[in-house]
Scaffold this motif. Structure first.
Motif, mmCIF file in Angstrom:
data_model
loop_
_atom_site.group_PDB
_atom_site.id
_atom_site.type_symbol
_atom_site.label_atom_id
_atom_site.label_comp_id
_atom_site.label_asym_id
_atom_site.label_seq_id
_atom_site.Cartn_x
_atom_site.Cartn_y
_atom_site.Cartn_z
ATOM 1 N N VAL A 37 13.555 34.848 -18.751
ATOM 2 C CA VAL A 37 14.217 35.517 -17.625
ATOM 3 C C VAL A 37 15.558 36.101 -18.048
ATOM 4 O O VAL A 37 15.895 37.245 -17.707
ATOM 5 C CB VAL A 37 14.391 34.530 -16.453
ATOM 6 N N ASP A 38 16.327 35.342 -18.823
ATOM 7 C CA ASP A 38 17.671 35.780 -19.203
ATOM 8 C C ASP A 38 17.658 36.897 -20.251
ATOM 9 O O ASP A 38 18.594 37.702 -20.300
ATOM 10 C CB ASP A 38 18.467 34.590 -19.747
ATOM 11 N N ASN A 39 16.628 36.936 -21.087
ATOM 12 C CA ASN A 39 16.629 37.873 -22.215
ATOM 13 C C ASN A 39 15.537 38.934 -22.133
ATOM 14 O O ASN A 39 15.291 39.628 -23.122
ATOM 15 C CB ASN A 39 16.461 37.094 -23.533
ATOM 16 N N ARG A 92 12.628 25.472 -20.141
ATOM 17 C CA ARG A 92 13.597 26.083 -21.053
ATOM 18 C C ARG A 92 13.084 27.431 -21.559
ATOM 19 O O ARG A 92 13.844 28.407 -21.643
ATOM 20 C CB ARG A 92 13.843 25.130 -22.233
ATOM 21 N N SER A 150 13.359 30.038 -18.789
ATOM 22 C CA SER A 150 14.744 30.469 -18.576
ATOM 23 C C SER A 150 15.181 31.475 -19.626
ATOM 24 O O SER A 150 15.894 32.441 -19.323
ATOM 25 C CB SER A 150 15.674 29.250 -18.590
ATOM 26 N N ILE A 151 14.741 31.281 -20.875
ATOM 27 C CA ILE A 151 15.062 32.241 -21.934
ATOM 28 C C ILE A 151 14.381 33.572 -21.674
ATOM 29 O O ILE A 151 14.970 34.642 -21.873
ATOM 30 C CB ILE A 151 14.652 31.669 -23.308
ATOM 31 N N THR A 165 13.692 30.253 -28.531
ATOM 32 C CA THR A 165 13.511 31.704 -28.494
ATOM 33 C C THR A 165 12.186 32.100 -29.123
ATOM 34 O O THR A 165 11.498 33.007 -28.629
ATOM 35 C CB THR A 165 14.673 32.396 -29.228
ATOM 36 N N LYS A 183 16.349 42.544 -23.215
ATOM 37 C CA LYS A 183 16.450 42.656 -24.670
ATOM 38 C C LYS A 183 15.073 42.586 -25.316
ATOM 39 O O LYS A 183 14.801 43.278 -26.304
ATOM 40 C CB LYS A 183 17.358 41.546 -25.206
#
Length: 267
Positions: free
Chosen positions: A54-56, A48, A51-52, A234, A59
């Protein structure tokens, strides 16, 4: 001898990696959760967290740049200041002893105490909150890094090889010659020793100072904000980023040190 060094190098890398893999597997399969009675909300699974990341990451890159800028800026300024203090202490002991004592006293002040003070002192530095906040954070890191450099560089200037200083005096060498030909070369390994202490410390100091910063930016600040909002996954992603920043900076330092001191280590 070379084979023994290679084996030792492999062991020093492989054992920590093996331990890390074991911990990650225990974490991913929730065995650690069962041991400590935690849940996957407060202690998210590594998959998890990845994945955060990679996706963010686009930002997060803004916060990473801000933290690295503060850490490196404070590291450079603190190292220069500490080196100057050590140089004065070695060349003029009556003045330098007080400087070392003062630097040590500043290091005894907790970061959580000095960061808010510096935030208030720099409020009139600029109208831009990002600029004055960046200055306050860099000053916090600078104070943290000054002492280790001052103490270790002072040792490098003064802990000379037996009779080396007497040899230079016997040749009537000028103080500048003694400094550049004897004290400064002898100080180089001590400088890297100080940096080994300061590099992890500058990352920690940068993130702690961000907790109290006026401008909301940086890895440390995002960890705090994510925890306040109960976004623990996060927060853990930013914690992983903080660890990676420290590891990358430290490995870079080790590579530079091995290159600079390569001739000293050869037997």
């Amino acid at each position: 001898m070379a084979k023994k060094l290679n084996k030792d190098s492999v062991k020093s890398v492989s054992y920590p990696l093996l331990f890390g893999v074991i911990v990650l597997l225990l974490w991913q399969f929730q065995i650690i959760h069962g041991i400590f009675g935690a849940d996957t909300f407060t202690l998210p699974l590594p998959s998890r967290i990845v994945s955060i990341l990679v996706d963010n990451f686009p930002k997060m890159s803004k916060d990473i740049i801000a933290t690295v800028t503060v850490a490196l800026g404070g590291l450079v300024l603190g190292s220069i200041l500490g080196f100057v203090i050590a140089m004065i202490a070695a060349m003029a002991p009556h003045w330098g002893a007080g400087g070392l004592s003062l630097a040590t006293a500043f290091n005894a002040i907790p970061i959580i105490a000095i960061a808010p003070i510096l935030n208030n002192l720099t409020r009139d530095f600029s109208r831009d909150p990002n600029t004055r906040s960046m200055l306050a954070k860099i000053l916090v890191v600078m104070i943290t890094c000054t002492v280790s450099m001052a103490i270790n560089a002072y040792r490098g200037f003064t802990e000379l090889k037996p009779f080396s200083l007497d040899l230079f005096k016997s040749y009537a060498a000028k103080p500048s010659t003694v400094f550049f030909r004897l004290r400064l070369p002898n100080c180089v390994p001590y400088i890297f020793t100080a940096l080994r202490i300061s590099v992890p410390g500058c990352v920690i100091s940068a993130m702690v100072s961000e907790y109290f910063a006026e401008y909301i930016i940086g890895v440390g600040r995002q960890i705090r904000e994510s925890i306040v909002l109960a976004q623990y996954a996060t927060a853990w992603a930013y914690i992983v980023v903080a660890c990676l920043i420290g590891i990358i900076l430290y490995v870079t330092l080790i590579l530079v040190e091995s290159f600079v001191l390569r001739n000293r280590t050869k037997k």
